[in-house]
Scaffold this motif. Structure first.
Motif, mmCIF file in Angstrom:
data_model
loop_
_atom_site.group_PDB
_atom_site.id
_atom_site.type_symbol
_atom_site.label_atom_id
_atom_site.label_comp_id
_atom_site.label_asym_id
_atom_site.label_seq_id
_atom_site.Cartn_x
_atom_site.Cartn_y
_atom_site.Cartn_z
ATOM 1 N N UNK B 7 52.266 33.640 92.983
ATOM 2 C CA UNK B 7 52.937 32.851 91.951
ATOM 3 C C UNK B 7 54.122 32.099 92.547
ATOM 4 N N UNK B 8 54.846 32.789 93.453
ATOM 5 C CA UNK B 8 55.982 32.121 94.086
ATOM 6 C C UNK B 8 55.503 30.933 94.915
ATOM 7 N N UNK B 9 54.402 31.128 95.667
ATOM 8 C CA UNK B 9 53.897 30.039 96.488
ATOM 9 C C UNK B 9 53.410 28.885 95.620
ATOM 10 N N UNK B 10 52.807 29.226 94.519
ATOM 11 C CA UNK B 10 52.351 28.178 93.603
ATOM 12 C C UNK B 10 53.545 27.379 93.080
ATOM 13 N N UNK B 11 54.621 28.091 92.750
ATOM 14 C CA UNK B 11 55.808 27.411 92.251
ATOM 15 C C UNK B 11 56.433 26.544 93.340
ATOM 16 N N UNK B 12 56.432 27.049 94.577
ATOM 17 C CA UNK B 12 57.070 26.293 95.652
ATOM 18 C C UNK B 12 56.273 25.047 95.992
ATOM 19 N N UNK B 14 54.496 23.424 93.767
ATOM 20 C CA UNK B 14 54.635 22.534 92.618
ATOM 21 C C UNK B 14 56.049 21.945 92.557
ATOM 22 N N UNK B 15 57.050 22.768 92.889
ATOM 23 C CA UNK B 15 58.444 22.307 92.873
ATOM 24 C C UNK B 15 59.028 22.483 94.274
ATOM 25 N N UNK B 16 58.814 21.508 95.142
ATOM 26 C CA UNK B 16 59.273 21.686 96.532
ATOM 27 C C UNK B 16 60.793 21.756 96.643
ATOM 28 N N UNK B 17 61.515 21.127 95.711
ATOM 29 C CA UNK B 17 62.965 21.114 95.816
ATOM 30 C C UNK B 17 63.578 22.419 95.308
ATOM 31 N N UNK B 18 62.838 23.165 94.529
ATOM 32 C CA UNK B 18 63.413 24.364 93.906
ATOM 33 C C UNK B 18 63.481 25.511 94.909
ATOM 34 N N UNK B 19 64.354 26.465 94.578
ATOM 35 C CA UNK B 19 64.472 27.666 95.404
ATOM 36 C C UNK B 19 63.976 28.848 94.577
ATOM 37 N N UNK B 20 62.908 29.445 95.019
ATOM 38 C CA UNK B 20 62.367 30.598 94.308
ATOM 39 C C UNK B 20 62.316 31.753 95.300
ATOM 40 N N UNK B 21 62.925 32.833 94.913
ATOM 41 C CA UNK B 21 63.076 33.952 95.832
ATOM 42 C C UNK B 21 62.397 35.171 95.231
ATOM 43 N N UNK B 22 61.804 35.967 96.075
ATOM 44 C CA UNK B 22 61.173 37.193 95.594
ATOM 45 C C UNK B 22 62.185 38.331 95.722
ATOM 46 N N UNK B 23 62.536 38.955 94.609
ATOM 47 C CA UNK B 23 63.467 40.087 94.652
ATOM 48 C C UNK B 23 62.638 41.356 94.557
ATOM 49 N N UNK B 24 62.667 42.136 95.621
ATOM 50 C CA UNK B 24 61.819 43.328 95.656
ATOM 51 C C UNK B 24 62.558 44.511 95.060
ATOM 52 N N UNK B 33 60.499 40.906 91.143
ATOM 53 C CA UNK B 33 60.831 39.814 90.236
ATOM 54 C C UNK B 33 61.066 38.542 91.028
ATOM 55 N N UNK B 34 61.102 37.432 90.305
ATOM 56 C CA UNK B 34 61.342 36.131 90.915
ATOM 57 C C UNK B 34 62.744 35.692 90.551
ATOM 58 N N UNK B 46 58.977 25.980 81.902
ATOM 59 C CA UNK B 46 57.997 25.190 81.161
ATOM 60 C C UNK B 46 56.652 25.214 81.870
ATOM 61 N N UNK B 47 56.721 25.135 83.192
ATOM 62 C CA UNK B 47 55.474 25.184 83.962
ATOM 63 C C UNK B 47 54.783 26.533 83.783
ATOM 64 N N UNK B 48 55.557 27.618 83.843
ATOM 65 C CA UNK B 48 54.969 28.949 83.699
ATOM 66 C C UNK B 48 54.332 29.123 82.321
#
Lengths: 204, 240
Positions: B7-12, B14-24, B33-34, B46-48
């Protein structure tokens, strides 16, 4: 005339009574509670009004939706600090003679939420309470017991003399100050005329 | 349902400028969590919600977290060469680092359409705990976040930008504090009760000084002038 003689006459069909006794008998058997509930205790209060427990046996079945028509305020449940001024306002709107039952641990002392930030540590900080019913929540039987205790209290009230009932004394305030919503707590946090916090017994 | 990494890779992508981090959050029942950043959170949400492969259409829970400033002491082993020519000594070097605190909003999302069983958890963090506490509201995305974001605003003090009706929910409007923060000081209406548990008893002893104590001396941690109305000099001497 002693009580024994009067009972003797009563057995022979002669009823001798005083105006005070008659007045209190009538009042104690037609207590109309105010219809409001604050938390889970209110569910038990509703159960007490149903056919199984039947608070109507004690003449208190007419729950009034208006404080102007009520004699009894059953504070049934957790009184939050946000709700406390409104409870005091309702109490002020009730006509004398009026009585208050604090039903359940929360209404008495804050109960399990006593150490919390938003729960009043007992409604007796702001309004005078006649009967305290412990329990969490009290069963309907306990409420009925509290009601009969209140009836005993009403029947023992005097209309004249040094121990006159509260509502007949001229110094009775009738209205109680409504606390304001302060920046950190209710202002004032309690009514000093009614309540002062208990002190810790300590060995010197 | 795809994994959180996917899901994180899909978001990255789709939104290359955004920062999405995986919190383990590993453990017996891991809850990863993301972590989103505030600037792009609304678009990602909105995308999710709308993407047919993700379709997280149900926000079941929103909650707040308070992470106060934390002092972290790191110990590092440094080998110091001996000037006399002997073997190098290993010395532990301690460095203190202040990790600034922040407030956090956590969203638990499910998909009704795809019948998901485990929640997808989103996190949003504020910059600090004092003045930059604004986060984008996700109420326009998930309507069920309305009251819960109001509750977070009430109890933690996160300001949700774009919330349709951001008022306090549990406390009254004039209330100034945020009671669920770690540094909240409750009003000083403490009272002793006959069956105190340990914490209450300790607090009671500080609150009601012994009759022999000097008057005017307030116990530690208590503001002067807020001593309870019970006068310590007139207390009954009973058994404790």
């Amino acid at each position: 005339m002693s009580d024994a003689e009067r009972e003797d006459l009563r057995r022979h069909g002669i009823l001798l009574t005083s105006l005070e006794e008659l007045y209190n008998w009538g009042r104690s058997n037609s207590i109309w509670p105010l219809q409001f509930g604050l938390a889970c205790c209110a569910i038990e209060m509703i159960a007490a009004a149903t056919a199984r427990f039947d608070i109507a046996r004690f003449g208190a079945e007419i729950f009034r939706p208006s404080p102007r028509q009520a004699d009894l305020m059953i504070v049934s449940g957790t009184v939050t600090k946000k709700m406390a001024p409104l409870v005091v306002r309702l109490w002020n709107q009730m006509p004398e003679p009026k009585y208050c039952i604090a039903m359940g641990a929360c209404a008495i002392s804050g109960g399990p939420f006593k150490q919390g930030y938003n729960v009043l540590k007992g409604i007796d900080r702001f309004i005078p309470v006649d009967i305290y019913i412990p329990g969490c929540p009290p069963r309907p039987e306990a409420l009925l017991h509290g009601l009969t205790q209140l009836q005993e209290k009403i029947k023992a009230e005097r209309l004249a003399g040094p121990d006159t009932a509260r509502h007949l004394r001229p110094e009775n305030p009738g209205e109680f100050p409504i606390p304001d919503y302060g920046a950190h707590d209710l202002q004032p946090p309690n009514n000093p005329a009614l309540f002062s916090p208990p002190s810790l017994p300590r060995k010197p | 349902m795809e994994s959180l990494e996917q899901l994180r890779d899909r978001l990255l992508t789709r939104f290359p400028a955004a920062k999405v981090e995986l919190v383990l959050n590993p453990g017996a029942s891991p809850e990863h969590s993301l972590l989103l950043e505030a600037a792009s959170a609304r678009e990602i949400a909105l995308f999710l919600r709308d993407d047919p492969f993700v379709k997280l259409d149900y926000c079941s829970n929103v909650t707040g977290l308070d992470w106060p400033d934390k002092e972290i002491i790191e110990t590092k082993k440094v080998s110091v060469p001996d000037p006399a020519g002997g073997p190098a000594k290993v010395v532990e070097e301690k460095t203190k680092r202040l990790q600034p605190g922040y407030l956090e909003a956590v969203y638990h999302l499910y998909s009704m359409a795809l019948k998901s069983t485990a929640p997808v958890i989103l996190r949003l963090r504020t910059v600090n705990r004092s003045d930059q506490v604004t986060l984008p509201s996700l109420t326009p995305v998930w309507r069920s976040a309305d009251f819960q974001e109001r509750e977070i605003y009430d109890l933690y003090g996160i300001i949700f930008e774009g919330h349709p009706d951001l008022r306090r929910l549990l406390m009254w409007d004039g209330f100034k504090d945020h009671p669920m923060r770690k540094d909240y000081v409750a009003p000083d209406d403490f009272e002793w009760e006959p069956t105190p548990h340990g914490v209450v008893h300790e607090r009671a002893k500080a609150h009601y000084p012994l009759p022999g104590d000097r008057l005017g001396q307030t116990p530690a941690g208590q503001q002067p002038g807020t001593v309870s109305p019970a006068n310590p000099t007139t207390q009954p001497e009973a058994k404790p």
